[in-house]
Design a protein around this motif. Structure first.
Motif, short mmCIF file in Angstrom:
data_model
loop_
_atom_site.label_atom_id
_atom_site.label_comp_id
_atom_site.label_asym_id
_atom_site.label_seq_id
_atom_site.Cartn_x
_atom_site.Cartn_y
_atom_site.Cartn_z
N GLU A 170 0.84 -1.20 0.00
CA GLU A 170 0.00 0.00 0.00
C GLU A 170 0.88 1.24 0.00
O GLU A 170 1.42 1.64 1.02
CB GLU A 170 -0.93 0.00 1.23
N ASP A 171 1.03 1.82 -1.16
CA ASP A 171 1.85 3.02 -1.29
C ASP A 171 1.43 3.75 -2.54
O ASP A 171 1.24 3.15 -3.59
CB ASP A 171 3.35 2.65 -1.37
N ASP A 172 1.24 5.06 -2.45
CA ASP A 172 0.78 5.85 -3.58
C ASP A 172 1.89 6.61 -4.28
O ASP A 172 1.63 7.37 -5.20
CB ASP A 172 -0.28 6.86 -3.11
N GLY A 173 3.14 6.42 -3.86
CA GLY A 173 4.19 7.30 -4.33
C GLY A 173 4.94 6.86 -5.56
O GLY A 173 5.83 7.58 -6.01
N TRP A 174 4.65 5.70 -6.14
CA TRP A 174 5.42 5.21 -7.27
C TRP A 174 5.11 6.04 -8.51
O TRP A 174 3.96 6.23 -8.89
CB TRP A 174 5.09 3.75 -7.53
N GLU A 175 6.17 6.49 -9.18
CA GLU A 175 5.97 7.36 -10.34
C GLU A 175 7.18 7.28 -11.26
O GLU A 175 8.31 7.07 -10.83
CB GLU A 175 5.76 8.81 -9.87
N VAL A 176 6.93 7.42 -12.56
CA VAL A 176 7.98 7.45 -13.56
C VAL A 176 7.79 8.71 -14.40
O VAL A 176 6.70 8.96 -14.91
CB VAL A 176 7.95 6.21 -14.46
N VAL A 177 8.87 9.48 -14.54
CA VAL A 177 8.84 10.69 -15.36
C VAL A 177 9.97 10.58 -16.38
O VAL A 177 11.13 10.40 -16.01
CB VAL A 177 9.02 11.96 -14.51
N ILE A 178 9.62 10.67 -17.65
CA ILE A 178 10.60 10.54 -18.72
C ILE A 178 10.60 11.81 -19.56
O ILE A 178 9.58 12.17 -20.16
CB ILE A 178 10.31 9.32 -19.61
N ASP A 179 11.75 12.47 -19.59
CA ASP A 179 11.93 13.67 -20.41
C ASP A 179 13.14 13.43 -21.30
O ASP A 179 14.27 13.72 -20.93
CB ASP A 179 12.13 14.89 -19.51
N ALA A 180 12.90 12.84 -22.47
CA ALA A 180 13.99 12.45 -23.38
C ALA A 180 13.51 12.66 -24.81
O ALA A 180 13.01 11.73 -25.44
CB ALA A 180 14.41 11.01 -23.14
N PRO A 181 13.65 13.85 -25.33
CA PRO A 181 13.09 14.18 -26.65
C PRO A 181 13.68 13.39 -27.80
O PRO A 181 13.05 13.26 -28.85
CB PRO A 181 13.39 15.68 -26.79
N GLY A 182 14.89 12.84 -27.64
CA GLY A 182 15.53 12.10 -28.73
C GLY A 182 15.32 10.61 -28.67
O GLY A 182 15.92 9.86 -29.45
N LEU A 183 14.45 10.13 -27.79
CA LEU A 183 14.26 8.70 -27.57
C LEU A 183 13.66 8.03 -28.82
O LEU A 183 12.66 8.48 -29.36
CB LEU A 183 13.33 8.47 -26.38
N SER A 184 14.30 6.93 -29.26
CA SER A 184 13.78 6.18 -30.40
C SER A 184 13.27 4.80 -29.98
O SER A 184 12.47 4.20 -30.70
CB SER A 184 14.86 6.01 -31.48
N TYR A 185 13.74 4.27 -28.83
CA TYR A 185 13.25 2.99 -28.34
C TYR A 185 12.93 3.10 -26.86
O TYR A 185 13.73 3.59 -26.07
CB TYR A 185 14.29 1.88 -28.54
N LEU A 186 11.72 2.65 -26.48
CA LEU A 186 11.28 2.72 -25.09
C LEU A 186 10.66 1.39 -24.70
O LEU A 186 9.74 0.89 -25.36
CB LEU A 186 10.25 3.84 -24.91
N SER A 187 11.18 0.78 -23.62
CA SER A 187 10.63 -0.45 -23.08
C SER A 187 10.29 -0.24 -21.61
O SER A 187 11.18 0.07 -20.81
CB SER A 187 11.63 -1.60 -23.25
N LEU A 188 9.02 -0.43 -21.26
CA LEU A 188 8.57 -0.25 -19.88
C LEU A 188 7.90 -1.54 -19.41
O LEU A 188 6.94 -2.00 -20.00
CB LEU A 188 7.56 0.90 -19.78
N ARG A 189 8.44 -2.10 -18.32
CA ARG A 189 7.83 -3.25 -17.67
C ARG A 189 7.70 -2.91 -16.19
O ARG A 189 8.70 -2.90 -15.47
CB ARG A 189 8.67 -4.51 -17.88
N ASP A 190 6.47 -2.61 -15.78
CA ASP A 190 6.29 -2.03 -14.45
C ASP A 190 4.89 -2.37 -13.95
O ASP A 190 3.89 -2.00 -14.56
CB ASP A 190 6.46 -0.51 -14.56
N ASP A 191 4.82 -3.09 -12.83
CA ASP A 191 3.52 -3.39 -12.23
C ASP A 191 3.31 -2.62 -10.93
O ASP A 191 2.41 -2.93 -10.16
CB ASP A 191 3.36 -4.89 -11.98
N GLN A 192 4.15 -1.62 -10.69
CA GLN A 192 4.13 -0.92 -9.42
C GLN A 192 3.69 0.54 -9.54
O GLN A 192 2.91 1.03 -8.74
CB GLN A 192 5.52 -0.95 -8.79
#
Length: 390
Positions: A170-192
């Motif tokens: 029980e926690d509400d604080g999990w967060e992901v912030v991505i600021d990468a304008p040149g990104l060409s490949y993104l893989s996200l595996r996240d159940d949290q």
């Protein structure tokens, strides 16, 4: 390349590595890889070894700790943060100290897997302080809690993020912030994490998404807020050309957008999607959101062969004008809903060039029945080749 398991014991391993790194300053090391047993409590030499490697102008550093405990894990030396020759850095299960200054002007590859950080800010500052970083891989687990992961980089081209956690915490604080304008490949595996913010993301070529938006623990929470988070996330990916989506993510997207149109992906030409049985009826809706799709691979999970499959009679635009390749990656056995899915593509895809499916029948007679049924299906595309793999 030193692996502790290839020695008679840790102290023999330590003696050899120590002797190798205690060499004249004039010598340089191009690449150093150390594989240690994390259960070995005496790792007191590790900090000095890494410092010596930095002094020897190492370019490629790979530290792998194996085992099931953090006991004995030593801090990386502060000199690691100012190694101006370092091009590739891969750290697994080590402890990173806080720093006042970072200078890694040549670092292009950084893989940080399940390490210990004193705070969230350290990881954020480390990433943003690498001016030519192109390839970043970050994983975290329960012992290594970076609750708010911020990735800010102008040079980054490839990002892989993996979070393996206890979804019932029980926690509400999990967060992901991505600021990468040149990104060409993104893989996200996240159940949290419950929140994913993509800012300044221009046009990633390929994305691999397996995230739940914290759906297990947030079922009874603000539904409209959840819907907004999901919509905004996929809207930022609207320009993607190649997407892989897990069944969990597809289900969350489908439920969140139940009463409004799905996000549009006008540039997407390749789509690999995992459909649970309960979501397969929504397949035409997803195809409608990809009007220029050329290649589709479907993987069927929890497929119930005795259920009735009802697909919309409306034909998505991509089936009429662009879809050329379809593959059902899961082995089928000729059940009615499976054959109805095959029939849907063969009879409605006007420009289809190749349809591939795999058979999973137990007896050859059953294969023959499926073959005969396939021959009876009308093909909308006269040039369509049907490939059956057994």
């Amino acid at each position: 390349d030193f692996d502790v398991l290839e020695f008679r014991g840790y102290y023999e391993f330590a003696s050899v590595v120590h002797g190798f790194l205690d060499i004249p300053r004039e010598t340089c090391i191009h690449k150093l890889k150390l594989a240690l047993n994390r259960n070995q409590r005496d790792q007191s030499y590790l900090t000095q070894w890494i410092h010596n490697a930095v002094m020897l102008e190492v370019q490629d550093l790979d530290i792998l700790s194996c085992g099931w405990s953090y006991l004995g894990t030593e801090l990386m030396p502060l000199s690691l943060y100012t190694c101006e020759t370092l091009v590739s850095l891969k750290l697994h299960y080590v402890s990173l100290p806080d720093f006042d200054y970072v200078s890694l002007p040549r670092l292009k590859i950084m893989h940080l897997e399940d390490n210990i950080y004193p705070n969230d800010a350290l990881l954020e500052n480390l990433i943003s302080s690498c001016p030519v970083l192109e390839d970043l891989n970050v994983s975290r687990d329960l012992e290594n809690i970076v609750k708010v992961l911020r990735v800010c980089s102008l040079s980054l081209k490839s990002l892989i993020l993996v979070l393996d956690g206890d979804r019932y915490i029980e926690d509400d604080g999990w967060e992901v912030v991505i600021d990468a304008p040149g990104l060409s490949y993104l893989s996200l595996r996240d159940d949290q994490s419950k929140s994913f913010v993509l800012s300044s993301l221009s046009s990633p070529t390929k994305v691999d998404i397996d995230i739940s938006f914290d759906s297990v623990r947030s079922v009874l929470r603000n539904v409209s807020l959840k819907r907004s988070v999901v919509r905004n996330f996929f809207t930022r990916l609207s320009s993607v050309r190649d997407m892989t989506m897990s069944g969990t993510t597809l289900k969350v997207l489908s439920r969140s957008m139940r009463h409004e149109p799905l996000p549009q992906f006008p540039n997407m030409i390749q789509f690999y999607a995992v459909f649970y049985n309960s979501d397969l009826e929504k397949l035409p809706n997803f195809l409608e959101s990809c009007p220029n799709l050329k290649s589709l691979v479907l993987e069927l999970e929890e497929f119930k062969k005795n259920e009735i499959l009802i697909l919309s009679s409306s034909i998505p635009k991509c089936l009429r004008s662009s879809l050329e390749y379809v593959e059902i990656h899961t082995r089928i056995s000729g059940a009615e809903p499976e054959m109805k899915l095959v029939k849907y593509f063969l009879e409605n895809s006007a420009v289809l060039k190749k349809f591939t499916l795999q058979l999973g029948c137990k007896r050859m007679e059953e294969d023959s029945i499926i073959f005969r049924e396939l021959l009876r299906f009308r093909r909308c595309s006269a040039s369509c080749e049907v490939v059956v793999e057994v």
